[in-house]
Write a protein that holds these residues in place. Sequence first.
Motif, PDB file in Angstrom:
ATOM      1  N   ILE A 245      -6.107  12.035  -6.054  1.00  0.00           N
ATOM      2  CA  ILE A 245      -5.154  11.095  -6.300  1.00  0.00           C
ATOM      3  C   ILE A 245      -4.114  10.858  -5.266  1.00  0.00           C
ATOM      4  O   ILE A 245      -4.202   9.739  -5.500  1.00  0.00           O
ATOM      5  N   LYS A 246      -3.807  11.886  -4.442  1.00  0.00           N
ATOM      6  CA  LYS A 246      -3.039  11.307  -3.186  1.00  0.00           C
ATOM      7  C   LYS A 246      -3.741  10.099  -2.838  1.00  0.00           C
ATOM      8  O   LYS A 246      -3.817   8.869  -2.238  1.00  0.00           O
ATOM      9  N   ARG A 247      -5.422  10.458  -2.090  1.00  0.00           N
ATOM     10  CA  ARG A 247      -6.246   9.675  -1.371  1.00  0.00           C
ATOM     11  C   ARG A 247      -6.169   8.099  -2.330  1.00  0.00           C
ATOM     12  O   ARG A 247      -6.176   6.771  -1.134  1.00  0.00           O
ATOM     13  N   GLU A 248      -6.610   7.942  -3.079  1.00  0.00           N
ATOM     14  CA  GLU A 248      -6.347   6.988  -4.337  1.00  0.00           C
ATOM     15  C   GLU A 248      -5.670   6.493  -4.042  1.00  0.00           C
ATOM     16  O   GLU A 248      -5.916   4.783  -3.462  1.00  0.00           O
ATOM     17  N   SER A 249      -4.196   6.404  -4.252  1.00  0.00           N
ATOM     18  CA  SER A 249      -3.135   5.791  -3.996  1.00  0.00           C
ATOM     19  C   SER A 249      -2.510   5.541  -2.862  1.00  0.00           C
ATOM     20  O   SER A 249      -1.962   4.933  -2.530  1.00  0.00           O
ATOM     21  N   ALA A 250      -3.400   6.309  -1.926  1.00  0.00           N
ATOM     22  CA  ALA A 250      -2.334   5.954  -0.091  1.00  0.00           C
ATOM     23  C   ALA A 250      -4.235   4.558   0.115  1.00  0.00           C
ATOM     24  O   ALA A 250      -3.639   4.179   0.607  1.00  0.00           O
TER      25      ALA A 250
END
Length: 87
Positions: A79-84
């Motif tokens: 989720i962090k990678r997708e939001s970044a």
Amino acid sequence: MLAFYSLLAYFLIRLISKKGFKVTLTKYEILEIMTWLALIVIVFYNIKSWSTSTILPAVLLIIPLRNMRISNRKHRERIKRESAALQ
């Protein structure tokens, strides 16, 4: 009484994670922490009272909980990678 202690633990874990560690946990992560704490208390109580009837199921529950923790960690990282990537 158990419901009261569970509710109290839920809000204390949430408060400590926000104020102390500056991390917002999901409700699933809070429930996972509560489950870990309950298992630890059960295991220590059974060791203290020399009762083996519930210690084996409690110890065997640790394996799926560990796997769930690993999958939750991978999900949070994704989720962090997708939001970044969206920013």
